[in-house]
Write a protein that holds these residues in place. Structure first.
Motif, PDB file in Angstrom:
ATOM      1  N   ARG A  35      70.420 -40.992  16.566  1.00  0.00           N
ATOM      2  CA  ARG A  35      70.281 -39.710  17.252  1.00  0.00           C
ATOM      3  C   ARG A  35      68.996 -39.632  18.066  1.00  0.00           C
ATOM      4  O   ARG A  35      68.979 -39.136  19.192  1.00  0.00           O
ATOM      5  CB  ARG A  35      70.324 -38.609  16.188  1.00  0.00           C
ATOM      6  CG  ARG A  35      69.996 -37.226  16.706  1.00  0.00           C
ATOM      7  CD  ARG A  35      70.420 -36.214  15.673  1.00  0.00           C
ATOM      8  NE  ARG A  35      69.713 -34.966  15.791  1.00  0.00           N
ATOM      9  CZ  ARG A  35      69.833 -33.956  14.933  1.00  0.00           C
ATOM     10  NH1 ARG A  35      70.628 -34.090  13.880  1.00  0.00           N
ATOM     11  NH2 ARG A  35      69.174 -32.844  15.109  1.00  0.00           N
TER      12      ARG A  35
ATOM     13  N   TYR B  71      68.642 -39.166  22.096  1.00  0.00           N
ATOM     14  CA  TYR B  71      67.901 -38.092  22.765  1.00  0.00           C
ATOM     15  C   TYR B  71      66.986 -38.677  23.842  1.00  0.00           C
ATOM     16  O   TYR B  71      66.909 -38.167  24.959  1.00  0.00           O
ATOM     17  CB  TYR B  71      67.090 -37.257  21.761  1.00  0.00           C
ATOM     18  CG  TYR B  71      66.457 -36.050  22.433  1.00  0.00           C
ATOM     19  CD1 TYR B  71      67.153 -34.852  22.548  1.00  0.00           C
ATOM     20  CD2 TYR B  71      65.196 -36.135  23.020  1.00  0.00           C
ATOM     21  CE1 TYR B  71      66.610 -33.769  23.214  1.00  0.00           C
ATOM     22  CE2 TYR B  71      64.637 -35.059  23.688  1.00  0.00           C
ATOM     23  CZ  TYR B  71      65.343 -33.869  23.774  1.00  0.00           C
ATOM     24  OH  TYR B  71      64.803 -32.804  24.443  1.00  0.00           O
TER      25      TYR B  71
ATOM     26  N   CYS C   3      64.081 -35.924  18.548  1.00  0.00           N
ATOM     27  CA  CYS C   3      64.696 -35.262  17.386  1.00  0.00           C
ATOM     28  C   CYS C   3      63.911 -35.574  16.100  1.00  0.00           C
ATOM     29  O   CYS C   3      63.745 -34.708  15.246  1.00  0.00           O
ATOM     30  CB  CYS C   3      66.141 -35.698  17.216  1.00  0.00           C
ATOM     31  SG  CYS C   3      67.197 -35.236  18.600  1.00  0.00           S
TER      32      CYS C   3
ATOM     33  N   HIS D 207      62.205 -28.398  22.893  1.00  0.00           N
ATOM     34  CA  HIS D 207      63.268 -29.294  22.425  1.00  0.00           C
ATOM     35  C   HIS D 207      64.495 -28.494  21.971  1.00  0.00           C
ATOM     36  O   HIS D 207      65.637 -28.874  22.240  1.00  0.00           O
ATOM     37  CB  HIS D 207      62.748 -30.174  21.284  1.00  0.00           C
ATOM     38  CG  HIS D 207      63.730 -31.201  20.807  1.00  0.00           C
ATOM     39  ND1 HIS D 207      63.692 -32.523  21.200  1.00  0.00           N
ATOM     40  CD2 HIS D 207      64.804 -31.100  19.971  1.00  0.00           C
ATOM     41  CE1 HIS D 207      64.689 -33.171  20.620  1.00  0.00           C
ATOM     42  NE2 HIS D 207      65.380 -32.334  19.866  1.00  0.00           N
TER      43      HIS D 207
ATOM     44  N   CYS E 224      68.300 -29.269  22.779  1.00  0.00           N
ATOM     45  CA  CYS E 224      69.015 -30.037  21.766  1.00  0.00           C
ATOM     46  C   CYS E 224      69.737 -29.101  20.805  1.00  0.00           C
ATOM     47  O   CYS E 224      69.138 -28.494  19.924  1.00  0.00           O
ATOM     48  CB  CYS E 224      68.052 -30.948  21.014  1.00  0.00           C
ATOM     49  SG  CYS E 224      68.891 -32.013  19.840  1.00  0.00           S
TER      50      CYS E 224
ATOM     51  N   CYS F  74      69.438 -29.975  16.875  1.00  0.00           N
ATOM     52  CA  CYS F  74      68.164 -29.591  16.248  1.00  0.00           C
ATOM     53  C   CYS F  74      68.065 -28.074  16.138  1.00  0.00           C
ATOM     54  O   CYS F  74      67.551 -27.539  15.159  1.00  0.00           O
ATOM     55  CB  CYS F  74      66.977 -30.130  17.035  1.00  0.00           C
ATOM     56  SG  CYS F  74      66.725 -31.908  16.783  1.00  0.00           S
TER      57      CYS F  74
END
Ligand SMILES: [Zn+2]
Lengths: 212, 87
Positions: A177, A181, B33, B63, B67, B70
């Motif tokens: 992951r 990203y 992340c 972030h 995302c 998250c």
């Protein structure tokens, strides 16, 4: 029960025997009380999967906590750190389940959900689309062609089009992951720089997209 | 083996639009992340205490805007803290 300090949690969990067992029991109670609050957005507490999931995740959390005890830096309450671990385990599992179910639905229910190919078959502007929008789309497509790597494009398709959770997309791409990203961040940066080089900004592009 | 997708013409308009929209939040330096995961407990506690997390931890906040995964984990943790609160 919840009166332990961070230090006493660590100490008790590092003491083999009845002291650790008692701490694990207390921790189990804390995790299985907290988890339902986090899961209720995802799953109804009446769902037959709910209680077994809470139990399964609580058990897995305790194992992971013991395994990662040395990485706890004391920047939050110990129990918040433990809840964080529980959430990562639970949501990874729920996302995987949800995605598997939805891809199953797609296989079964082809009439309602057009296959991605059909969805993508008409990249050109429809009759109601303005020239400005069509021109901008063509220009952006060319930029994407030139700037994005194959892997970046694959990631966009998996995440944006097939709506995979990050972990699933990462698994398919044989990465993780975090790296995924970074890959996407890289793609966004390249595009942003390219637009700047062409004297375009995201706002302008979007407003051209919106013109009908 | 998965088939590589290599034709941008196959990306639907909507996806391209979302991608361009995400550029507005894109910064040269972003947390990953893993970096978010490392501090999200701290972040949620600060938010729970009513501190200005946007100012204290701007990169984490940024972030979260980009995302989805998250962000979900952060919201779930905040749920636990808020609903567990005996006060
Ligand atoms: Zn993330």
């Amino acid at each position: 029960m919840n009166a332990r300090t961070n230090e006493s949690w660590l100490e008790d969990l590092r003491t083999p025997g009845p002291v650790r067992d008692a701490a694990l029991d207390d921790l189990h109670a804390i995790v299985s009380k907290g988890l339902p609050y986090a899961l209720s957005r995802w799953l109804s507490p009446d769902d037959p999967l709910f209680t077994p999931l809470v139990e399964e995740v609580s058990q897995e959390t305790l194992l992971r906590v013991l395994d990662q005890l040395d990485t706890f830096e004391g920047r939050s309450m110990f129990t918040t750190w433990v809840h964080k671990i529980a959430i990562r385990i639970a949501l990874t599992e729920l996302r995987r389940k949800r995605w598997q179910d939805s891809s199953l639905d797609e296989l079964v229910d082809n009439e309602e959900n057009p296959a991605p190919e059909r969805l993508m078959a008409d990249p050109q502007a429809g009759p109601e689309t303005s020239t400005e929008r069509a021109d901008m789309l063509t220009r952006i497509r060319r930029i994407l062609d030139e700037e994005l790597t194959e892997k970046q494009r694959q990631a966009l398709v998996l995440l944006g089009l097939q709506d995979l959770p990050m972990e699933e997309a990462a698994r398919i791409m044989k990465t993780n992951r975090n790296a995924l990203y970074k890959l996407l961040h890289d793609a966004r940066l390249r595009l942003k720089r390219r637009l700047a080089a062409e004297d375009l900004n995201a706002q302008e592009v979007l407003s051209a997209f919106e013109s009908r | 083996m998965t088939q590589p997708q290599n034709d941008t013409d196959r990306l639907p308009d909507e996806l391209i639009e979302n991608l361009i929209r995400s550029l507005e939040h894109t910064k040269e330096e972003e947390c990953t992340c893993d970096e978010v995961y490392a501090v999200v407990d701290q972040y949620v506690e600060a938010e729970f205490r009513g501190e200005d997390v946007q100012r204290l931890m701007p990169l984490i906040k940024q972030h979260m805007e980009l995302c989805h995964n998250c962000c979900e984990e952060y919201e779930a943790l905040l749920d636990i803290l808020e609903k567990n609160d005996p006060a």
